[in-house]
Motif scaffolding. Structure first.
Motif, PDB file in Angstrom:
ATOM      1  N   TYR A   1       0.677  -1.137  -0.096  1.00 47.02           N
ATOM      2  CA  TYR A   1       0.049   0.141  -0.028  1.00 47.02           C
ATOM      3  C   TYR A   1       0.788   1.232  -0.039  1.00 47.02           C
ATOM      4  O   TYR A   1       0.520   2.271  -0.660  1.00 47.02           O
ATOM      5  CB  TYR A   1      -0.862  -0.138   1.115  1.00 47.02           C
TER       6      TYR A   1
ATOM      7  N   LYS B   1       0.914   4.558  -2.373  1.00 50.33           N
ATOM      8  CA  LYS B   1       0.824   5.745  -1.918  1.00 50.33           C
ATOM      9  C   LYS B   1       1.680   6.827  -2.307  1.00 50.33           C
ATOM     10  O   LYS B   1       1.132   7.961  -2.439  1.00 50.33           O
ATOM     11  CB  LYS B   1       0.623   5.613  -0.506  1.00 50.33           C
TER      12      LYS B   1
ATOM     13  N   TRP C   1      -2.903  -3.832 -12.908  1.00 53.05           N
ATOM     14  CA  TRP C   1      -3.573  -3.347 -11.843  1.00 53.05           C
ATOM     15  C   TRP C   1      -4.582  -4.243 -11.426  1.00 53.05           C
ATOM     16  O   TRP C   1      -4.908  -4.500 -10.194  1.00 53.05           O
ATOM     17  CB  TRP C   1      -4.322  -2.145 -12.157  1.00 53.05           C
ATOM     18  N   TYR C   2      -4.996  -5.190 -12.364  1.00 54.90           N
ATOM     19  CA  TYR C   2      -5.902  -6.369 -11.911  1.00 54.90           C
ATOM     20  C   TYR C   2      -5.459  -7.481 -11.142  1.00 54.90           C
ATOM     21  O   TYR C   2      -6.411  -8.127 -10.474  1.00 54.90           O
ATOM     22  CB  TYR C   2      -6.761  -6.978 -13.305  1.00 54.90           C
TER      23      TYR C   2
ATOM     24  N   SER D   1      -4.515  -5.774  -4.972  1.00 54.39           N
ATOM     25  CA  SER D   1      -5.730  -5.810  -3.978  1.00 54.39           C
ATOM     26  C   SER D   1      -6.707  -4.754  -4.403  1.00 54.39           C
ATOM     27  O   SER D   1      -6.344  -3.652  -5.233  1.00 54.39           O
ATOM     28  CB  SER D   1      -5.137  -5.843  -2.526  1.00 54.39           C
ATOM     29  N   VAL D   2      -8.075  -4.819  -3.752  1.00 55.63           N
ATOM     30  CA  VAL D   2      -9.145  -3.874  -3.928  1.00 55.63           C
ATOM     31  C   VAL D   2      -8.824  -2.544  -3.599  1.00 55.63           C
ATOM     32  O   VAL D   2      -9.039  -1.507  -4.157  1.00 55.63           O
ATOM     33  CB  VAL D   2     -10.266  -4.580  -3.353  1.00 55.63           C
ATOM     34  N   VAL D   3      -7.665  -2.222  -2.300  1.00 51.92           N
ATOM     35  CA  VAL D   3      -7.364  -1.231  -1.722  1.00 51.92           C
ATOM     36  C   VAL D   3      -6.687  -0.472  -2.829  1.00 51.92           C
ATOM     37  O   VAL D   3      -6.866   0.851  -3.108  1.00 51.92           O
ATOM     38  CB  VAL D   3      -6.801  -1.391  -0.513  1.00 51.92           C
TER      39      VAL D   3
ATOM     40  N   GLN E   1      -6.337  -0.910  -6.021  1.00 48.13           N
ATOM     41  CA  GLN E   1      -7.228  -0.850  -7.313  1.00 48.13           C
ATOM     42  C   GLN E   1      -7.919   0.429  -7.197  1.00 48.13           C
ATOM     43  O   GLN E   1      -7.852   1.256  -8.061  1.00 48.13           O
ATOM     44  CB  GLN E   1      -8.107  -1.984  -7.519  1.00 48.13           C
ATOM     45  N   LYS E   2      -8.256   0.757  -5.964  1.00 47.98           N
ATOM     46  CA  LYS E   2      -9.013   1.908  -5.781  1.00 47.98           C
ATOM     47  C   LYS E   2      -8.179   3.152  -5.813  1.00 47.98           C
ATOM     48  O   LYS E   2      -8.581   4.341  -6.355  1.00 47.98           O
ATOM     49  CB  LYS E   2     -10.024   2.019  -4.334  1.00 47.98           C
ATOM     50  N   LEU E   3      -6.939   3.000  -5.235  1.00 49.08           N
ATOM     51  CA  LEU E   3      -5.888   4.207  -5.385  1.00 49.08           C
ATOM     52  C   LEU E   3      -5.649   4.283  -7.021  1.00 49.08           C
ATOM     53  O   LEU E   3      -5.773   5.651  -7.440  1.00 49.08           O
ATOM     54  CB  LEU E   3      -4.675   3.750  -4.754  1.00 49.08           C
TER      55      LEU E   3
ATOM     56  N   HIS F   1      -7.678   3.752  -9.454  1.00 46.66           N
ATOM     57  CA  HIS F   1      -8.720   4.368 -10.074  1.00 46.66           C
ATOM     58  C   HIS F   1      -8.895   5.668  -9.866  1.00 46.66           C
ATOM     59  O   HIS F   1      -9.316   6.344 -10.900  1.00 46.66           O
ATOM     60  CB  HIS F   1      -9.987   3.580  -9.574  1.00 46.66           C
ATOM     61  N   THR F   2      -8.556   6.033  -8.882  1.00 48.54           N
ATOM     62  CA  THR F   2      -8.648   7.778  -8.416  1.00 48.54           C
ATOM     63  C   THR F   2      -7.695   8.291  -9.340  1.00 48.54           C
ATOM     64  O   THR F   2      -7.847   9.193  -9.795  1.00 48.54           O
ATOM     65  CB  THR F   2      -8.326   7.986  -6.985  1.00 48.54           C
TER      66      THR F   2
END
Length: 384
Positions: free
Chosen positions: A232, A236, A328-329, A332-334, A336-338, A340-341
């Motif tokens: 993460y 980040k 990206w696929y 993790s989902v967390v 992927q959200k980053l 996607h933003t």
């Protein structure tokens, strides 16, 4: 070279305010010493309704106004440019590898090469433009005739108190030195813009590279460990770099947008009227060459100030494609959200504008040239 330009023109934000003000006052005094006889000559042409003279005088008057406006804008926005320079230094601390620094420096080097090419080309145009008034006096020396060949100054001026042709060489020296000063001020200002815009391009390029490398490392570590590694903090840092690139872009856009509006409006008028002037003097070789050099310089200037904006648009848009092309696929989902933003924001173009009315890109340059041709046709019909 950029530091040299900023210092000698009094717009280096890290130098003493008093010293900068003295330099700026001196340069503006030199500019106004030419603008005044130019404006007087233009005023008399307007009063006498000599429309050919008006078309002949107008580009020089407007060009002088453009340079003075750009110079005053840069001087008044020193705080904004100082903030941009400070951001450059801060953002270099965010890079975690030699590859990223190399990418940033490579992009900055492209900007320096473009600025160098721009400066050399404008200097060549200026040299031809300044030499042409000396052609007839030079021919009078090496191949004299029974009469003196007609003389023509760089600009058509009126000094009121003395005849500019009686003191031909003194007036020529005054006009030529100030014309050179104006061109070098223009080169210095545009070199500044080119360099800071290419730095923004470098930030977006490094951001895309970091996303791809971070994703590759995440997938490799996940494969080796056989578990879903967090990673993460690494992603980040990608978001942080993207945020810094956008912050730099926003400061850059706010600093440039008002100047670009004035500059584009004046450039359109200049190109149109100079094209009319060129058509007027097609049968007079020396005047036609001077007008052609002036017109070529204006169009080249317009192209160069549009090119970095196009580069910034392409580089910021490419980030969305790089995120999509990454693995990206497999994150993790967390994470992927980053990503996607980041992708949502990068899908919105980061483009420089002239107060939001005109986008600084090559397509707009083409549209502007076509518009100038239409205006040229209109001016020709008015002249007829």
């Amino acid at each position: 070279m950029l530091k040299f330009y900023l210092t000698i023109f009094g717009i280096n934000p890290y130098k003493s305010v008093r010293v900068n003000n003295i330099i700026v006052t001196t340069i503006l005094t030199g500019c106004f010493s030419v603008c005044t006889p130019l404006a007087i000559k233009f005023y008399y042409s307007m009063c006498d309704k000599y429309y050919d003279e008006i078309f002949d005088d107008f580009p020089q008057v407007v060009m002088a106004f453009l340079i003075i406006t750009k110079f005053i804008n840069i001087h008044s926005n020193q705080a904004g440019f100082k903030k941009l320079f400070d951001l450059m230094m801060e953002e270099r601390q965010l890079f975690s590898s030699e590859e990223e620094l190399y990418m940033l420096d490579a992009m900055n080097e492209k900007g320096r090469k473009l600025a160098s090419f721009y400066g050399k080309t404008l200097t060549m145009f200026m040299s031809v433009y300044l030499f042409l008034p000396l052609y007839h006096p030079f021919m009078d020396i090496i191949s004299p005739l029974n009469e003196t060949r007609p003389r023509q100054h760089i600009y058509k001026v009126n000094y009121l108190f003395f005849d500019e042709f009686e003191y031909f060489y003194t007036v020529y020296l005054h006009l030529a030195s100030n014309a050179a000063l104006v061109v070098f001020v223009l080169i210095g200002i545009d070199t500044l813009y080119i360099n800071i815009i290419y730095h923004a391009c470098g930030l977006f390029a490094v951001c895309g590279y970091r996303v791809i490398k971070t994703t590759e490392n995440y997938v490799a570590q996940k494969f080796e460990a056989g578990t879903d590694m967090s990673g993460y903090e690494d992603f980040k840092r990608c978001v942080t770099l993207h945020h810094e690139a956008l912050r730099y872009y926003n400061v850059l856009d706010n600093t440039c947008r008002n100047l670009y509006l004035v500059q584009m409006g004046i450039n359109m008028i200049l190109i149109s009227v100079t094209a009319v002037k060129l058509i007027m003097y097609l049968e007079q070789l020396d005047q036609a060459i001077r007008s052609a050099m002036f017109l070529a310089g204006q169009q080249f200037h317009l192209y160069i100030i549009s090119l970095p904006g196009q580069k910034l648009l392409d580089q910021s848009s490419e980030l969305s494609n790089q995120i999509y092309a990454s693995s990206w696929y497999e994150t993790s989902v967390v994470i992927q959200k980053l990503l996607h933003t980041m992708q949502i924001r990068s899908s919105r173009s980061s483009i420089l504008t002239a107060a939001g009315l005109y986008e600084m890109k090559i397509e707009s340059f083409g549209i502007t040239v076509k518009t100038c041709v239409s205006y040229c046709t209109m001016f020709l019909s008015l002249r007829d």
